[in-house]
Design a protein around this motif. Structure first.
Motif, short mmCIF file in Angstrom:
data_model
loop_
_atom_site.label_atom_id
_atom_site.label_comp_id
_atom_site.label_asym_id
_atom_site.label_seq_id
_atom_site.Cartn_x
_atom_site.Cartn_y
_atom_site.Cartn_z
N TRP A 98 -6.38 -9.21 15.63
CA TRP A 98 -7.70 -9.57 16.14
C TRP A 98 -7.64 -10.81 17.03
CZ3 TRP A 98 -11.03 -6.07 16.46
CH2 TRP A 98 -11.23 -5.12 15.46
N ALA A 99 -6.62 -11.65 16.81
CA ALA A 99 -6.47 -12.83 17.68
C ALA A 99 -5.89 -12.44 19.04
CB ALA A 99 -5.58 -13.87 17.00
N ALA A 100 -5.02 -11.42 19.08
CA ALA A 100 -4.36 -11.03 20.33
C ALA A 100 -5.12 -9.96 21.09
CB ALA A 100 -2.94 -10.54 20.03
N LEU A 101 -5.91 -9.15 20.39
CA LEU A 101 -6.57 -8.00 21.02
C LEU A 101 -7.51 -8.37 22.16
CD1 LEU A 101 -6.46 -4.95 20.63
CD2 LEU A 101 -8.47 -5.12 19.16
N PRO A 102 -8.33 -9.42 22.05
CA PRO A 102 -9.21 -9.75 23.19
C PRO A 102 -8.45 -10.01 24.49
CG PRO A 102 -9.90 -10.93 21.22
CD PRO A 102 -8.59 -10.30 20.89
N TYR A 103 -7.28 -10.63 24.41
CA TYR A 103 -6.52 -10.90 25.63
C TYR A 103 -6.02 -9.60 26.26
CZ TYR A 103 -6.49 -15.76 24.06
OH TYR A 103 -6.86 -17.01 23.66
N THR A 104 -5.55 -8.66 25.43
CA THR A 104 -5.08 -7.39 25.96
C THR A 104 -6.23 -6.58 26.55
OG1 THR A 104 -3.22 -7.30 24.41
CG2 THR A 104 -3.94 -5.22 25.36
N VAL A 109 -9.08 -3.25 30.32
CA VAL A 109 -10.36 -2.64 30.71
C VAL A 109 -10.66 -2.87 32.20
CG1 VAL A 109 -12.85 -2.64 30.31
CG2 VAL A 109 -11.26 -2.74 28.37
N PRO A 110 -10.61 -4.11 32.72
CA PRO A 110 -10.87 -4.27 34.16
C PRO A 110 -9.83 -3.57 35.03
CG PRO A 110 -11.02 -6.38 33.01
CD PRO A 110 -10.41 -5.42 32.05
N ALA A 111 -8.56 -3.60 34.63
CA ALA A 111 -7.52 -2.98 35.45
C ALA A 111 -7.71 -1.48 35.53
CB ALA A 111 -6.13 -3.31 34.88
N ILE A 112 -8.00 -0.83 34.41
CA ILE A 112 -8.18 0.63 34.41
C ILE A 112 -9.42 1.02 35.20
CG2 ILE A 112 -8.71 2.60 32.94
CD1 ILE A 112 -6.96 1.33 30.79
N LEU A 194 -2.70 -12.82 37.70
CA LEU A 194 -1.43 -12.17 38.04
C LEU A 194 -1.13 -10.96 37.14
CD1 LEU A 194 1.09 -14.97 39.07
CD2 LEU A 194 -0.06 -13.28 40.49
N PRO A 195 -1.27 -11.08 35.80
CA PRO A 195 -1.10 -9.86 35.00
C PRO A 195 -2.07 -8.75 35.37
CG PRO A 195 -1.05 -11.80 33.60
CD PRO A 195 -1.46 -12.27 34.96
N PHE A 196 -3.33 -9.13 35.63
CA PHE A 196 -4.31 -8.13 36.05
C PHE A 196 -3.90 -7.48 37.37
CE2 PHE A 196 -7.74 -7.57 39.15
CZ PHE A 196 -8.38 -6.46 38.61
N LEU A 197 -3.47 -8.29 38.33
CA LEU A 197 -3.10 -7.76 39.64
C LEU A 197 -1.93 -6.79 39.54
CD1 LEU A 197 -3.72 -7.95 42.69
CD2 LEU A 197 -2.02 -9.79 42.83
N THR A 198 -1.00 -7.06 38.66
CA THR A 198 0.13 -6.16 38.46
C THR A 198 -0.33 -4.79 38.01
OG1 THR A 198 1.56 -8.01 37.86
CG2 THR A 198 2.28 -5.82 37.20
N LEU A 199 -1.18 -4.76 36.98
CA LEU A 199 -1.68 -3.49 36.46
C LEU A 199 -2.55 -2.78 37.49
CD1 LEU A 199 -2.65 -4.59 32.83
CD2 LEU A 199 -0.58 -3.41 33.56
N PHE A 200 -3.38 -3.55 38.19
CA PHE A 200 -4.30 -2.97 39.16
C PHE A 200 -3.55 -2.29 40.31
CE2 PHE A 200 -6.58 -3.33 43.17
CZ PHE A 200 -7.77 -2.70 42.89
#
Length: 328
Positions: A98-104, A109-112, A194-200
């Protein structure tokens, strides 16, 4: 519709049971023993190590037969108890997840959603404009063939190390505490981008190519030629073509979710992002059975729920599916 939903729910429940069983079995098939790794970190002498080995083995329930461990796992799962963590002694698996899930989720969600919407729109425009098509097509092939880890490393090297525009690791500056303040939000967005941009980017390339090819096919279909022969406006023809082309893309979204989730986990590891991916690499290093099966359990649930939502949305969007359900 009720029969269709009941059939789908039954299939997903069976899939969940099989996937969770495999999730429970895989960590136990891995070489090594989590208790040995735990004792090695404590650095106790040989006599104390033997006593600690027996104590921890019994405490974590690993001295019981496998069938009983499996039954205890399902019993705990029904009650929402995923067990204690071996890697983080004193913490439960549920607390860590539950501590790590919000970050993932903030990455996934925005990337997909944004890559799906933007890729479909750009692909549809590229199918109608030759100048844009000459750019989108090769760029899309390059992006969709690029591994997530490689693109993450390239972005980290240039954007962070060479140009110093954005931080390379973490979810926020260590000098501040998480809070609902504008300072924390700015820090979080700088580390998140940067992590978001990679997935996007990787996902965007696949959606753009797929929609571009589908639109070209639809514009050459008989109904499109018939509408044009009747003098229908080009805008109307393109709108019908886009609506029909979106349907296969929705099916592709359900199939691509697993790959995107896997890419998110790898991307988190590259950027040291404190999400589920970072927990998985830690759990693998110390053979933390309980943490691994808990993390994979949440991934399984997330992918199944997303696929179920896509199935329902497909029925709502495609009238032919509703007709087929009524006739069954």
């Amino acid at each position: 519709m009720t029969r269709y939903l009941a059939r789908k729910i039954t299939i997903y429940l069976f899939t969940f049971f099989v996937a969770v069983t495999i999730d429970w079995a895989i960590p136990r098939l891995m070489p090594g023993n989590p208790i040995d790794g735990l004792i090695a970190r404590i650095q106790a002498d040989s006599t104390a190590s033997q006593e600690l080995h027996g104590y921890f083995t019994k405490s974590f329930g690993l001295d019981q037969p496998l069938w009983k461990q499996y039954a205890n796992f399902w019993r705990g799962l029904v009650h929402g108890d995923l067990g204690p963590s071996i890697a983080y002694v004193g913490s439960t698996v549920s607390e860590l997840i539950w501590a790590a899930l919000p970050y993932t989720l903030a990455l996934l969600v925005p990337a997909i959603v944004l890559s799906y919407i933007a890729g479909n729109r750009v692909g549809a425009m590229a199918a109608r404009r030759k100048s844009l098509d000459n750019t989108v097509l090769p760029l899309g092939y390059i992006l969709t063939a690029t591994p997530y880890m490689w693109l993450a490393l390239v972005l980290a090297y240039f954007v962070s190390f060479r140009w110093g525009w954005l931080p390379v690791s973490g979810a926020y500056d260590f000098s501040i505490q998480p809070s609902w303040s504008w300072e924390f939000a700015q820090s979080f967005l700088r580390h998140w981008f940067l992590p978001f941009l990679t997935l996007f980017l990787v996902s965007f390339g696949g959606w753009a190519i797929g929609m571009r090819n589908l639109i070209i096919y639809e514009l050459e279909a008989e109904y499109a030629n018939y509408l044009q022969a009747l003098g229908a406006p080009s805008k109307l023809v393109r709108r019908y073509a886009y609506q029909n082309a979106v349907l296969p893309q929705m099916s592709g979204l359900a199939l691509a979710l697993g790959a995107v989730v896997g890419g998110a986990l790898v991307t988190e590891i590259v950027f040291g992002y404190p999400g589920v991916g970072s927990l998985i690499i830690t759990a693998l290093q110390v053979r933390d059975y309980f943490l691994l099966q808990g993390l994979f359990l949440f991934i399984i649930i997330g992918v199944l729920i997303a696929n179920f939502i896509v199935d329902i949305a497909y029925v709502i969007v495609d009238p032919r599916t509703r007709v087929g359900i009524q006739g069954s």
